[in-house]
Enzyme design. Structure first.
Site, PDB file in Angstrom:
ATOM      1  N   GLY A 198      32.047 -27.199  -6.098  1.00  0.00           N
ATOM      2  CA  GLY A 198      32.195 -27.413  -7.535  1.00  0.00           C
ATOM      3  C   GLY A 198      33.499 -26.830  -8.051  1.00  0.00           C
ATOM      4  O   GLY A 198      33.953 -25.772  -7.608  1.00  0.00           O
ATOM      5  N   MET A 251      24.126 -20.776  -2.174  1.00  0.00           N
ATOM      6  CA  MET A 251      23.408 -19.505  -2.036  1.00  0.00           C
ATOM      7  C   MET A 251      22.023 -19.642  -2.669  1.00  0.00           C
ATOM      8  O   MET A 251      21.414 -18.648  -3.066  1.00  0.00           O
ATOM      9  CB  MET A 251      24.194 -18.372  -2.684  1.00  0.00           C
ATOM     10  N   GLY A 252      21.536 -20.877  -2.772  1.00  0.00           N
ATOM     11  CA  GLY A 252      20.207 -21.089  -3.349  1.00  0.00           C
ATOM     12  C   GLY A 252      20.226 -20.969  -4.855  1.00  0.00           C
ATOM     13  O   GLY A 252      21.269 -21.115  -5.484  1.00  0.00           O
ATOM     14  N   HIS A 268      24.237 -27.990  -8.380  1.00  0.00           N
ATOM     15  CA  HIS A 268      24.120 -28.134  -6.915  1.00  0.00           C
ATOM     16  C   HIS A 268      23.627 -29.525  -6.549  1.00  0.00           C
ATOM     17  O   HIS A 268      24.114 -30.137  -5.605  1.00  0.00           O
ATOM     18  CB  HIS A 268      23.114 -27.121  -6.358  1.00  0.00           C
ATOM     19  N   GLN A 318      37.784 -20.317  -5.850  1.00  0.00           N
ATOM     20  CA  GLN A 318      37.087 -20.432  -4.557  1.00  0.00           C
ATOM     21  C   GLN A 318      37.506 -21.718  -3.835  1.00  0.00           C
ATOM     22  O   GLN A 318      37.722 -21.731  -2.626  1.00  0.00           O
ATOM     23  CB  GLN A 318      35.578 -20.416  -4.783  1.00  0.00           C
ATOM     24  N   LEU A 350      19.037 -23.099  -6.862  1.00  0.00           N
ATOM     25  CA  LEU A 350      19.686 -24.386  -7.107  1.00  0.00           C
ATOM     26  C   LEU A 350      19.428 -24.899  -8.515  1.00  0.00           C
ATOM     27  O   LEU A 350      18.339 -24.750  -9.065  1.00  0.00           O
ATOM     28  CB  LEU A 350      19.180 -25.412  -6.084  1.00  0.00           C
ATOM     29  N   ASP A 379      34.008 -23.080  -9.685  1.00  0.00           N
ATOM     30  CA  ASP A 379      34.575 -21.971  -8.910  1.00  0.00           C
ATOM     31  C   ASP A 379      35.980 -22.384  -8.474  1.00  0.00           C
ATOM     32  O   ASP A 379      36.234 -22.643  -7.292  1.00  0.00           O
ATOM     33  CB  ASP A 379      33.674 -21.663  -7.716  1.00  0.00           C
TER      34      ASP A 379
END
Ligand code: PAF
Length: 281
Positions: A147, A30-31, A37, A153, A33, A150
């Site tokens: 990652g 989602m940017g 990331h 997720q 960064l 999360d």
């Protein structure tokens, strides 16, 4: 590095790569960064010949409109960061490109989504599954990199990939931390000076709690972690659960599973930080 905003442009580039038998590695973001990331992008480049990064702040996964509004966005800074690693294609679509119509799909992840983030952020994982499944359809990667910070997720994305029978390998990557142990997150830049100074207590308390496995019960460990973090100025635990690393269901005893993880969400003022620690694997 090529930057594209539409699915047509993206697919033209990737069709050519696929014709050349290139393996596509994908890092959805989602940017905003950070090194975390960039380490996913580096993992992707070790494991694939073409690396695609998407930058898209997905509205359907925010259950709090303020959180969506405040989410940091700075495409040029993100592109500068990506130019320091091997990234071949950046896909940065507008909302209408990803959702030409409202996505009404309702996923069912059973008990995986009724605990922790799923309990405190209703609808969040449905939104994550919507966007990641769409991005997977657009990019059709061989491997996708996520990652371990999360943690839930990752479990949801694995379940979604299995349910939809998508031919993509999900690759988990270690959490990257600041020098003072705070897990890297795009939200860290929203912390005030005082909250940034105190936020590493979260990771340090989790790490210290690994020593409790030998002499404290699961319940005592939970209490001790929650109390230590809540005693720190500016930090308030939303939840801390000690769970089976596969099913994400709470465990009562250390010998209930061979994979046990402690997952936490903490408010540092209005900024919500998550982290986790593996007790047993
Ligand atoms: O982890 C994230 O940044 C997001 O949830 C993801 C996977 C890019 C989907 O929007």
């Amino acid at each position: 590095m090529q930057v594209v905003n539409t699915i047509m442009e993206l697919q033209a580039l990737l069709d050519e790569a696929r014709l050349n038998k290139e393996k596509i590695g994908f890092v959805p973001t989602m940017g905003a960064l950070h090194q975390g990331h960039l380490s996913l992008v580096s993992e992707a480049s070790k494991n694939s010949s073409v690396v695609v990064v998407s930058i898209f702040v997905n509205p359907t996964q925010f259950n709090n409109t303020n959180d969506l509004k405040r989410y940091p966005r700075d495409l040029q800074t993100d592109l500068d960061a990506l130019s320091t690693v091997k990234c071949d294609v950046v896909f940065a679509p507008e909302v209408d490109e990803v959702y030409p119509e409202t996505d009404t799909r309702e996923f069912n992840f059973g008990a995986l989504e009724t605990v922790m983030e799923g309990k405190y952020r209703p609808g969040h994982f449905n939104g994550v599954a919507q966007v990641v499944s769409r991005l997977f359809d657009m990019v059709r990667p061989d491997k996708a990199f996520f990652g371990l910070k999360d943690f839930q997720q990752l479990a949801i994305i694995r379940a979604m990939t299995k349910q939809l029978q998508l031919p993509v390998e999900i690759v988990p990557c270690d959490t990257v931390r600041e020098k003072d142990d705070l897990a890297m997150s795009s939200r860290n830049m929203l912390l005030s000076t005082m909250h940034r100074k105190n936020a590493p207590v979260i990771a340090r308390t989790l790490f210290e709690s690994c020593n409790f496995v030998a002499n404290k019960s699961v319940e005592e460990t939970k209490e001790s972690v929650i109390n230590a973090i809540n005693a720190t100025q500016g930090l308030e635990v939303e939840y801390f659960e000690i769970v089976d690393g596969y099913t994400l269901q709470p465990v009562d005893n250390w010998n209930d599973s061979d994979y046990i993880v402690g997952c936490i969400a903490v408010f540092a003022d209005e900024v919500r930080l998550i982290d986790n620690v593996t007790y047993k694997k």
